[in-house]
Design a protein around this motif. Structure first.
Motif, PDB file in Angstrom:
ATOM      1  N   PHE A 212       0.999  -1.127   0.064  1.00 16.26           N
ATOM      2  CA  PHE A 212       0.159  -0.037  -0.046  1.00 16.26           C
ATOM      3  C   PHE A 212       0.740   1.337  -0.059  1.00 16.26           C
ATOM      4  O   PHE A 212       0.679   2.228  -0.784  1.00 16.26           O
ATOM      5  N   ARG A 213       1.807   1.251   0.770  1.00 10.55           N
ATOM      6  CA  ARG A 213       2.789   2.461   0.810  1.00 10.55           C
ATOM      7  C   ARG A 213       3.488   2.819  -0.358  1.00 10.55           C
ATOM      8  O   ARG A 213       3.557   3.843  -0.781  1.00 10.55           O
ATOM      9  N   ARG A 214       3.629   1.585  -1.213  1.00 10.78           N
ATOM     10  CA  ARG A 214       4.525   1.918  -2.519  1.00 10.78           C
ATOM     11  C   ARG A 214       3.564   2.414  -3.529  1.00 10.78           C
ATOM     12  O   ARG A 214       3.636   3.225  -4.378  1.00 10.78           O
ATOM     13  N   ALA A 215       2.225   1.736  -3.459  1.00 12.02           N
ATOM     14  CA  ALA A 215       1.288   2.322  -4.357  1.00 12.02           C
ATOM     15  C   ALA A 215       0.243   3.212  -4.174  1.00 12.02           C
ATOM     16  O   ALA A 215      -0.560   3.376  -4.969  1.00 12.02           O
ATOM     17  N   ARG A 216       0.240   3.736  -3.020  1.00  8.78           N
ATOM     18  CA  ARG A 216      -0.882   4.644  -2.458  1.00  8.78           C
ATOM     19  C   ARG A 216      -1.054   5.947  -3.560  1.00  8.78           C
ATOM     20  O   ARG A 216      -2.327   6.396  -3.419  1.00  8.78           O
ATOM     21  N   ASN A 217      -0.141   6.343  -4.280  1.00 10.55           N
ATOM     22  CA  ASN A 217      -0.509   7.448  -5.071  1.00 10.55           C
ATOM     23  C   ASN A 217      -0.678   7.022  -6.510  1.00 10.55           C
ATOM     24  O   ASN A 217      -0.902   7.995  -7.303  1.00 10.55           O
ATOM     25  N   SER A 218      -0.925   5.833  -6.693  1.00  8.28           N
ATOM     26  CA  SER A 218      -0.994   5.277  -8.207  1.00  8.28           C
ATOM     27  C   SER A 218      -2.577   5.056  -8.360  1.00  8.28           C
ATOM     28  O   SER A 218      -3.297   5.074  -7.639  1.00  8.28           O
ATOM     29  N   ARG A 219      -2.621   4.595  -9.590  1.00  6.95           N
ATOM     30  CA  ARG A 219      -4.190   4.515 -10.377  1.00  6.95           C
ATOM     31  C   ARG A 219      -4.687   3.025  -9.756  1.00  6.95           C
ATOM     32  O   ARG A 219      -5.688   2.850  -9.684  1.00  6.95           O
ATOM     33  N   ASP A 220      -3.719   2.389  -9.264  1.00  2.95           N
ATOM     34  CA  ASP A 220      -4.127   1.086  -8.903  1.00  2.95           C
ATOM     35  C   ASP A 220      -4.787   1.245  -7.589  1.00  2.95           C
ATOM     36  O   ASP A 220      -5.775   0.140  -7.216  1.00  2.95           O
ATOM     37  N   MET A 221      -4.850   2.277  -6.830  1.00  9.43           N
ATOM     38  CA  MET A 221      -5.625   2.216  -5.699  1.00  9.43           C
ATOM     39  C   MET A 221      -7.218   2.695  -6.169  1.00  9.43           C
ATOM     40  O   MET A 221      -8.107   3.021  -5.164  1.00  9.43           O
TER      41      MET A 221
END
Length: 457
Positions: free
Chosen positions: A162-171
């Protein structure tokens, strides 16, 4: 990302300011709450099987609720296509979870299997799972999501991911067509009841609808947080969500076409209920007023002003349902310290509405608790006993241990004031056992006991 907001979860907190007797609370507490009482807290009580009832409104109304819950985010963004897990659902828990989480999760899984008819099972950690529950200190969570009590995110299985992806479109939930991996993040340093409440709401939204509607008075899909565990309405919504006639990728129109048949089959009693379908939107100004009143970073006088504004907006918008009642409840809660008479009047106004739309429910129980506290502080022990007793069944059905514990503490003080000391002692011990689950550690239970003791003249 869906999150359970901190500022709404504190509404169940007990407030004594503004209704405390003229005797200094420290003197009353020393007289009423001895160290022996606090140290003798019995083993923690926990709830057994949940007893729910089917929703009483029409299937036409439930269909409208389903569509709004499923095809819109809380922010108002539209969801173009429904997403869900396809096939059996697996769930696992990462190491470090509080001891109370495991039995609460097992009870939740059992309910999802028997009531919602979802094929879901628990698997050992390290096994590939659709839903991963991870717990961590609340302060650590709030460094990244400041207002969250707990939350759920798609396409990850751990806090590190989550920390790695939190600003990505995956969220972005709106980009999903099929759900495959979801992570639920809960605090591990709060009371067992709060962990369970978060578990119910976040697992439900990990699997089903992502929206919350303030107009729903019988659902956890509502940011007023009156309901702590999944209700009969919630289980019906989830059962419909996973019905064979629905599949991932369907549009709102496609779901709307099959939903009446699904509900007629799953909830035949709803076919015979008439009445208009309420799809009245919640005014954005009202939501902003409520969030200002109950959110972080707002000064006390501004909170009261915002709650009063929410009442005004609700009335001017023609709302006469749970939203107007919640506005009055918030106003009563927030004006307690500065305007006792106005606070009581607001609680009574909320009670009148809740008695009409949800008679004998958890909403009325919260109000009865506040009014019982007023009665106790003004020397009307018999009224405090009546009101607290009136609220106990709803608090028990709703499995709200913190409310149940507080009601029992009030009853114990009222019984003491009426000279019924032996009864008071037994009721107080029962309140402490529920307090372990509702408030957590011994210090928290003792603090609530002291607050209630300070009410008695």
């Amino acid at each position: 990302m869906f999150l359970r907001l901190l500022h709404f979860s504190v509404l169940s907190a007990f407030v004594v300011s503004g209704c405390v007797s003229t005797v200094p609370s420290r003197d009353v507490a020393e007289r009423r709450v001895t160290p022996e009482i606090v140290q003798a807290i019995p083993a923690m009580n926990q709830f057994g099987a949940t007893q729910t009832s089917a929703p009483e409104r029409s299937n036409a109304q439930i269909a409208a609720d389903f569509l709004e819950l499923s095809f819109q985010m809380e922010s108002g963004r539209q969801i173009e296509r429904l997403s869900r897990f396809e096939g059996p659902v697996t769930i696992t828990v990462a190491p470090g979870a509080p001891a109370s989480l495991s039995p609460d999760l097992d009870r939740l899984i059992d309910r999802l299997r028997t009531e919602a008819r979802i094929d879901i099972r628990r698997v050992p950690y390290g096994t590939q799972a659709n839903i991963t529950v991870e717990t961590l200190p609340r302060e650590r969570m709030q460094r990244f999501v400041p207002e969250a009590a707990c939350f759920v995110v798609p396409r990850v299985t751990s806090w590190a991911e989550f920390r790695r992806a939190r600003n990505s479109r995956d969220m972005d939930w709106t980009t999903l067509e099929v759900r495959e991996r979801v992570a639920v993040f809960l605090p591990n340093d709060v009371a067992p009841q709060e962990v369970r409440d978060c578990l119910h709401e976040e697992v439900a939204q990990a699997m089903g609808p992502l929206n919350d509607l303030y107009r729903l008075d019988d659902s956890v899909f509502n940011d007023d947080n009156f309901h702590a565990v999944l209700t009969g309405f919630d289980m019906l919504i989830l059962r419909a969500y996973y019905d064979d006639a629905i599949r991932s990728g369907m549009t709102r129109a496609e779901v709307a076409a099959v939903l009446p048949g699904i509900l007629a089959r799953l909830n035949p009693r709803g076919e015979g209920v008439g009445g208009p379908v309420d799809q009245s939107p919640t005014p954005r100004a009202w939501i902003e007023a409520i969030e200002t009143a109950l959110g972080p970073g707002t000064r006390a006088p501004e909170r009261v002003i915002a709650a009063d504004r929410a009442v005004t907006i609700a009335r001017q918008s023609g709302l006469s349902d749970a939203r107007l009642a919640f506005s009055y409840f918030a106003l009563g809660r927030l004006s307690l310290a500065t305007d006792v008479e106005g606070s009581v009047n607001a609680f009574l106004a909320a009670a009148n509405i809740y008695d009409r739309i949800a008679p004998g429910g958890i909403h009325a129980a919260h109000i009865d608790m506040q009014l019982a506290a007023f009665a106790l502080s003004s020397g009307r022990a018999d009224e405090a006993l009546r009101l607290s007793g009136q609220a106990l069944p709803a608090a028990t059905r709703a499995q709200n241990a913190s409310l149940l514990s507080t009601l029992l503490m009030i009853r114990a003080e009222a019984l003491d004031a009426m000279g019924r000391a032996s009864e008071a002692r037994q009721v107080r011990l029962d309140s402490l056992a529920w307090g372990r689950y509702g408030f957590g550690n011994t210090a928290a239970v003792g603090a609530r006991l002291t607050e209630v003791a300070a009410l008695a003249p």
